[in-house]
Design a protein around this motif. Structure first.
Motif, PDB file in Angstrom:
ATOM      1  N   PRO A  16     -13.254  20.489  -9.406  1.00 15.20           N
ATOM      2  CA  PRO A  16     -13.519  19.045  -9.525  1.00 15.20           C
ATOM      3  C   PRO A  16     -12.413  18.182  -8.930  1.00 15.20           C
ATOM      4  CG  PRO A  16     -14.136  20.149 -11.556  1.00 15.20           C
ATOM      5  CD  PRO A  16     -13.464  21.180 -10.712  1.00 15.20           C
ATOM      6  N   ASP A  17     -11.134  18.636  -9.056  1.00 16.40           N
ATOM      7  CA  ASP A  17     -10.041  17.820  -8.529  1.00 16.40           C
ATOM      8  C   ASP A  17      -9.937  17.878  -6.998  1.00 16.40           C
ATOM      9  OD1 ASP A  17      -8.976  20.600  -8.989  1.00 16.40           O
ATOM     10  OD2 ASP A  17      -7.210  19.711  -8.044  1.00 16.40           O
ATOM     11  N   GLN A  18     -10.796  18.685  -6.386  1.00 17.45           N
ATOM     12  CA  GLN A  18     -10.835  18.747  -4.928  1.00 17.45           C
ATOM     13  C   GLN A  18     -11.944  17.883  -4.336  1.00 17.45           C
ATOM     14  OE1 GLN A  18     -10.738  23.340  -4.880  1.00 17.45           O
ATOM     15  NE2 GLN A  18      -9.714  22.793  -2.957  1.00 17.45           N
ATOM     16  N   ILE A  19     -12.688  17.214  -5.176  1.00 14.58           N
ATOM     17  CA  ILE A  19     -13.844  16.431  -4.740  1.00 14.58           C
ATOM     18  C   ILE A  19     -13.725  15.013  -5.287  1.00 14.58           C
ATOM     19  CG2 ILE A  19     -16.375  16.255  -4.771  1.00 14.58           C
ATOM     20  CD1 ILE A  19     -16.369  19.280  -5.519  1.00 14.58           C
ATOM     21  N   SER A  20     -13.911  14.029  -4.430  1.00 17.47           N
ATOM     22  CA  SER A  20     -13.860  12.639  -4.892  1.00 17.47           C
ATOM     23  C   SER A  20     -14.967  11.809  -4.240  1.00 17.47           C
ATOM     24  CB  SER A  20     -12.508  12.005  -4.576  1.00 17.47           C
ATOM     25  OG  SER A  20     -12.485  10.656  -5.018  1.00 17.47           O
ATOM     26  N   THR A  21     -15.604  11.002  -5.078  1.00 17.85           N
ATOM     27  CA  THR A  21     -16.587  10.028  -4.596  1.00 17.85           C
ATOM     28  C   THR A  21     -16.174   8.608  -4.967  1.00 17.85           C
ATOM     29  OG1 THR A  21     -17.910  10.295  -6.611  1.00 17.85           O
ATOM     30  CG2 THR A  21     -18.493  11.681  -4.721  1.00 17.85           C
ATOM     31  N   SER A  22     -14.941   8.421  -5.428  1.00 22.90           N
ATOM     32  CA  SER A  22     -14.495   7.086  -5.831  1.00 22.90           C
ATOM     33  C   SER A  22     -14.406   6.166  -4.615  1.00 22.90           C
ATOM     34  CB  SER A  22     -13.136   7.156  -6.528  1.00 22.90           C
ATOM     35  OG  SER A  22     -12.082   7.271  -5.586  1.00 22.90           O
ATOM     36  N   ASP A  23     -14.691   4.900  -4.832  1.00 25.71           N
ATOM     37  CA  ASP A  23     -14.650   3.927  -3.735  1.00 25.71           C
ATOM     38  C   ASP A  23     -13.253   3.840  -3.127  1.00 25.71           C
ATOM     39  OD1 ASP A  23     -17.303   3.377  -4.183  1.00 25.71           O
ATOM     40  OD2 ASP A  23     -16.943   1.533  -5.321  1.00 25.71           O
ATOM     41  N   GLU A  24     -12.224   3.908  -3.974  1.00 29.37           N
ATOM     42  CA  GLU A  24     -10.849   3.784  -3.489  1.00 29.37           C
ATOM     43  C   GLU A  24     -10.470   4.943  -2.577  1.00 29.37           C
ATOM     44  OE1 GLU A  24      -6.296   3.331  -5.272  1.00 29.37           O
ATOM     45  OE2 GLU A  24      -7.995   3.575  -6.626  1.00 29.37           O
ATOM     46  N   VAL A  25     -10.786   6.153  -2.972  1.00 32.74           N
ATOM     47  CA  VAL A  25     -10.440   7.325  -2.178  1.00 32.74           C
ATOM     48  C   VAL A  25     -11.256   7.350  -0.889  1.00 32.74           C
ATOM     49  CG1 VAL A  25     -10.502   9.848  -2.103  1.00 32.74           C
ATOM     50  CG2 VAL A  25      -9.678   8.674  -4.151  1.00 32.74           C
ATOM     51  N   ARG A  26     -12.514   7.010  -0.978  1.00 30.02           N
ATOM     52  CA  ARG A  26     -13.364   6.994   0.218  1.00 30.02           C
ATOM     53  C   ARG A  26     -12.877   5.949   1.216  1.00 30.02           C
ATOM     54  NH1 ARG A  26     -18.363   5.296  -2.216  1.00 30.02           N
ATOM     55  NH2 ARG A  26     -19.408   5.541  -0.188  1.00 30.02           N
ATOM     56  N   ALA A  27     -12.476   4.777   0.724  1.00 31.14           N
ATOM     57  CA  ALA A  27     -11.976   3.732   1.619  1.00 31.14           C
ATOM     58  C   ALA A  27     -10.669   4.154   2.285  1.00 31.14           C
ATOM     59  CB  ALA A  27     -11.787   2.432   0.841  1.00 31.14           C
ATOM     60  N   GLU A  28      -9.783   4.785   1.511  1.00 32.57           N
ATOM     61  CA  GLU A  28      -8.503   5.245   2.053  1.00 32.57           C
ATOM     62  C   GLU A  28      -8.712   6.250   3.181  1.00 32.57           C
ATOM     63  OE1 GLU A  28      -4.644   7.913   0.603  1.00 32.57           O
ATOM     64  OE2 GLU A  28      -6.111   7.223  -0.866  1.00 32.57           O
ATOM     65  N   HIS A  29      -9.739   7.073   3.067  1.00 35.16           N
ATOM     66  CA  HIS A  29      -9.976   8.128   4.043  1.00 35.16           C
ATOM     67  C   HIS A  29     -11.020   7.736   5.090  1.00 35.16           C
ATOM     68  CE1 HIS A  29      -7.908  10.357   0.860  1.00 35.16           C
ATOM     69  NE2 HIS A  29      -7.615  11.255   1.781  1.00 35.16           N
ATOM     70  N   GLY A  30     -11.338   6.462   5.154  1.00 36.61           N
ATOM     71  CA  GLY A  30     -12.350   6.011   6.094  1.00 36.61           C
ATOM     72  C   GLY A  30     -11.805   5.352   7.345  1.00 36.61           C
ATOM     73  N   THR A  31     -10.490   5.467   7.572  1.00 34.74           N
ATOM     74  CA  THR A  31      -9.896   4.793   8.716  1.00 34.74           C
ATOM     75  C   THR A  31      -8.631   5.512   9.154  1.00 34.74           C
ATOM     76  OG1 THR A  31      -9.174   2.615   9.540  1.00 34.74           O
ATOM     77  CG2 THR A  31      -8.467   3.238   7.314  1.00 34.74           C
ATOM     78  N   ASP A  32      -8.080   5.070  10.285  1.00 38.82           N
ATOM     79  CA  ASP A  32      -6.738   5.488  10.699  1.00 38.82           C
ATOM     80  C   ASP A  32      -5.979   4.222  11.081  1.00 38.82           C
ATOM     81  OD1 ASP A  32      -7.781   4.848  13.199  1.00 38.82           O
ATOM     82  OD2 ASP A  32      -7.687   6.873  14.003  1.00 38.82           O
ATOM     83  N   LYS A  33      -5.051   4.287  12.037  1.00 36.05           N
ATOM     84  CA  LYS A  33      -4.265   3.108  12.397  1.00 36.05           C
ATOM     85  C   LYS A  33      -5.024   2.148  13.315  1.00 36.05           C
ATOM     86  CE  LYS A  33      -0.478   4.355  10.236  1.00 36.05           C
ATOM     87  NZ  LYS A  33       0.020   3.622   9.047  1.00 36.05           N
ATOM     88  N   TRP A  34      -6.186   2.573  13.816  1.00 35.61           N
ATOM     89  CA  TRP A  34      -7.016   1.673  14.608  1.00 35.61           C
ATOM     90  C   TRP A  34      -7.790   0.771  13.659  1.00 35.61           C
ATOM     91  CZ3 TRP A  34     -12.252   1.915  17.235  1.00 35.61           C
ATOM     92  CH2 TRP A  34     -12.271   1.125  18.395  1.00 35.61           C
ATOM     93  N   HIS A  35      -8.567  -0.172  14.199  1.00 37.42           N
ATOM     94  CA  HIS A  35      -9.181  -1.181  13.333  1.00 37.42           C
ATOM     95  C   HIS A  35     -10.534  -0.762  12.761  1.00 37.42           C
ATOM     96  CE1 HIS A  35     -12.060  -2.297  16.493  1.00 37.42           C
ATOM     97  NE2 HIS A  35     -11.042  -2.215  17.345  1.00 37.42           N
ATOM     98  N   HIS A  75      -4.445   6.431  16.594  1.00 41.85           N
ATOM     99  CA  HIS A  75      -4.653   5.074  17.112  1.00 41.85           C
ATOM    100  C   HIS A  75      -5.998   4.907  17.807  1.00 41.85           C
ATOM    101  CE1 HIS A  75      -0.526   3.643  16.408  1.00 41.85           C
ATOM    102  NE2 HIS A  75      -0.133   4.858  16.742  1.00 41.85           N
ATOM    103  N   ILE A  76      -6.954   5.804  17.557  1.00 40.47           N
ATOM    104  CA  ILE A  76      -8.200   5.763  18.323  1.00 40.47           C
ATOM    105  C   ILE A  76      -9.448   5.801  17.455  1.00 40.47           C
ATOM    106  CG2 ILE A  76      -7.200   6.747  20.420  1.00 40.47           C
ATOM    107  CD1 ILE A  76      -8.413   9.481  19.405  1.00 40.47           C
ATOM    108  N   GLY A  77      -9.307   5.762  16.136  1.00 35.58           N
ATOM    109  CA  GLY A  77     -10.474   5.904  15.269  1.00 35.58           C
ATOM    110  C   GLY A  77     -11.046   7.302  15.301  1.00 35.58           C
ATOM    111  N   GLY A  78     -10.220   8.275  15.648  1.00 31.77           N
ATOM    112  CA  GLY A  78     -10.704   9.635  15.852  1.00 31.77           C
ATOM    113  C   GLY A  78     -11.243  10.313  14.614  1.00 31.77           C
ATOM    114  N   CYS A  79     -10.737   9.946  13.435  1.00 35.47           N
ATOM    115  CA  CYS A  79     -11.196  10.599  12.200  1.00 35.47           C
ATOM    116  C   CYS A  79     -12.143   9.713  11.389  1.00 35.47           C
ATOM    117  CB  CYS A  79      -9.997  10.999  11.343  1.00 35.47           C
ATOM    118  SG  CYS A  79      -8.972   9.605  10.812  1.00 35.47           S
ATOM    119  N   VAL A  80     -12.520   8.544  11.921  1.00 28.62           N
ATOM    120  CA  VAL A  80     -13.377   7.624  11.177  1.00 28.62           C
ATOM    121  C   VAL A  80     -14.773   8.230  11.013  1.00 28.62           C
ATOM    122  CG1 VAL A  80     -14.453   5.342  11.188  1.00 28.62           C
ATOM    123  CG2 VAL A  80     -12.086   5.608  11.948  1.00 28.62           C
TER     124      VAL A  80
END
Length: 460
Positions: A16-35, A75-80
């Motif tokens: 369970p501690d390896q899985i998250s659906t929280s809005d905060e965690v999802r938002a944190e992992h939804g971007t990189d240094k690009w916009h 810097h390219i949105g590569g992981c978005v």
């Protein structure tokens, strides 16, 4: 599948501690240094190759998109995760598994921070040279994804030149081993080099074997001011023509110098409208001879002031100035569209002249600085209020002019950041149709359902 169904399915083989659906965690992992940003449906924190393989078997069976994220400093949105799905974070896979000077290798997991890997191998007297500017924050896994570079690539090469072997989980969940720990290997196709720089579209890297070299005994630097960029660029070519191969050779234009004077204070910057930073390394006796000779050489090539850095502490002060150039541009309050284009070294002056004309034509400031020795100049489009649609359209048109000019002048649109989302509109122009079709053939062979990092430059 719904978010709950995804989380439930993943819960059959992850804690369970390896899985998250929280809005905060999802938002944190939804971007990189690009916009750009997008929310994944679920974030999973893998801890082993077996975890990744299980995730991919599940995703393949359910036809769910999978995006891989390491430190998120790109810097390219590569992981978005533009199509949602599963975001695989490898940052818990952060162990250096082996440092073996006898074999000249280090085996590491992808979540290890690049600077920490460098420090660890240096304790053994060895050296891992690739040095992205974000080395204190970026991970070796992210470096693999984009074939990252840095200032010392002039002498030592980019990430790809140091990767001997990989463990890669394919879209099917199968585990591929490429290369090994031998420094020479002509056995079969070079699948290792194929994976390096593939931006998470061909597989998920879970273990990396890198080549190490003996650490140089010492280093020293010169910081040289020039009246203009043309003189500094001529000095770059003269240095290399003389038979000297610095470990780093960085150049800065007048706009960046002016921004630094505003940020740091005019008295903190040397005179002139261009600045050259030259680092040399090697044996103590050799560096001691080369430094004054190089200083005299530069004075004979229009340098108007030279700051000497004969030891580590002094070198750090000059490198701090290089880092301050980036902070100075941020201090302008403008959005920095950080483009890592590369041109043939003979085109350096032409590039800056083009950038100055682009600035005049558009009214958008353009700042150029970066790795002069290999032609990798960060050409920064400095935009006021990039969020405004009309301003964004104007800035994107300026980018189009820049990339078109670069391609027409036998350059490339990325030297170390990759393509991702940021440069996706120009990929056909950059590669050509035969190359694009070859990319698609490779993608089809390794990821027939297009579940690995979909929505990026191969999806047009």
């Amino acid at each position: 599948m719904t978010t709950d169904q995804l989380a439930s399915g993943l819960g059959n083989f992850l804690r369970p501690d390896q899985i998250s659906t929280s809005d905060e965690v999802r938002a944190e992992h939804g971007t990189d240094k690009w916009h750009a940003s997008a929310l994944p449906d679920v974030v999973v924190f893998v801890e082993s190759t077996e975890d990744v393989a299980a995730v991919m078997r599940f995703a393949s069976a359910e036809n769910v998109p999978v995006y891989t994220r390491a430190a998120g400093t790109g810097h390219i949105g590569g992981c978005v995760p533009v199509h949602g799905g599963i975001l695989v974070s490898v940052m818990r896979m952060n162990q250096i598994l082996e440092i073996n000077p006898s074999d000249g290798v280090c085996v590491t997991q992808p979540g290890v921070i690049t600077g920490e890997l460098q420090n660890a191998v240096r304790e053994h007297g060895w050296y891992y040279p690739p040095d992205p500017a974000s080395l204190k924050e970026c991970s070796i896994g992210g470096n693999i994804a984009t074939n990252a570079g840095g200032p010392r690539c002039l002498k030592y090469g980019v990430t790809k030149q140091y990767v001997l072997g990989l463990t890669v989980v394919l879209a099917s969940g199968e585990i591929l081993k490429t290369g090994g720990r031998c420094h020479k290997n002509s056995t079969g196709f070079d699948l290792t080099s194929l994976i390096v720089g593939s931006e998470g579209m061909l597989g998920i890297v879970t273990e990396i074997t890198v080549r190490l070299i003996p650490h140089p005994q010492t280093r020293a630097m010169l910081g040289a001011s020039f009246p203009d960029f043309t003189a500094a660029a001529a000095a770059v070519q003269a240095i290399l023509d003389s038979g000297t191969l610095p470990s780093a050779l960085e150049i800065t234009d007048g706009f960046t110098m002016a921004a630094a004077r505003d940020y740091l204070g005019a008295d903190k910057l040397p005179p002139g409208d261009a600045y050259l930073m030259i680092e040399i390394d090697g044996n103590i006796e050799t560096v001691a001879r080369e430094l004054p000779a190089l200083r005299d050489f530069l004075l004979g090539h229009q340098a108007i002031r030279i700051d000497e850095a004969p030891d580590e502490a002094a070198c750090d002060r000059i490198w701090q100035l290089r880092r301050d150039f980036s902070y100075s541009l941020k201090h302008t309050g403008l959005t920095k569209l950080n483009e890592d284009i590369v041109v043939p070294r003979s085109k350096l002056v032409d590039l800056v002249n083009f950038a100055q004309q682009l600035q005049k034509d558009t009214g958008i400031p353009v700042a150029c600085f970066g790795h002069a020795g290999d032609g990798n100049i960060h050409t920064n489009i400095m935009v006021d209020n990039y969020g405004d649609p009309a301003t964004k359209e104007k800035a994107d048109a300026a980018l189009n002019r820049l990339f078109t000019w670069v391609i027409e002048n036998k350059g490339v649109i990325s030297g170390e950041h990759g393509i991702g989302l940021a440069k996706k509109p120009w990929i056909h122009q950059a590669l050509g149709e035969v190359s694009i079709q070859t990319h698609h053939s490779i993608k089809q062979a390794l990821d027939p359902n297009n579940i690995l990092n979909p929505g990026k430059f191969l999806d047009q």
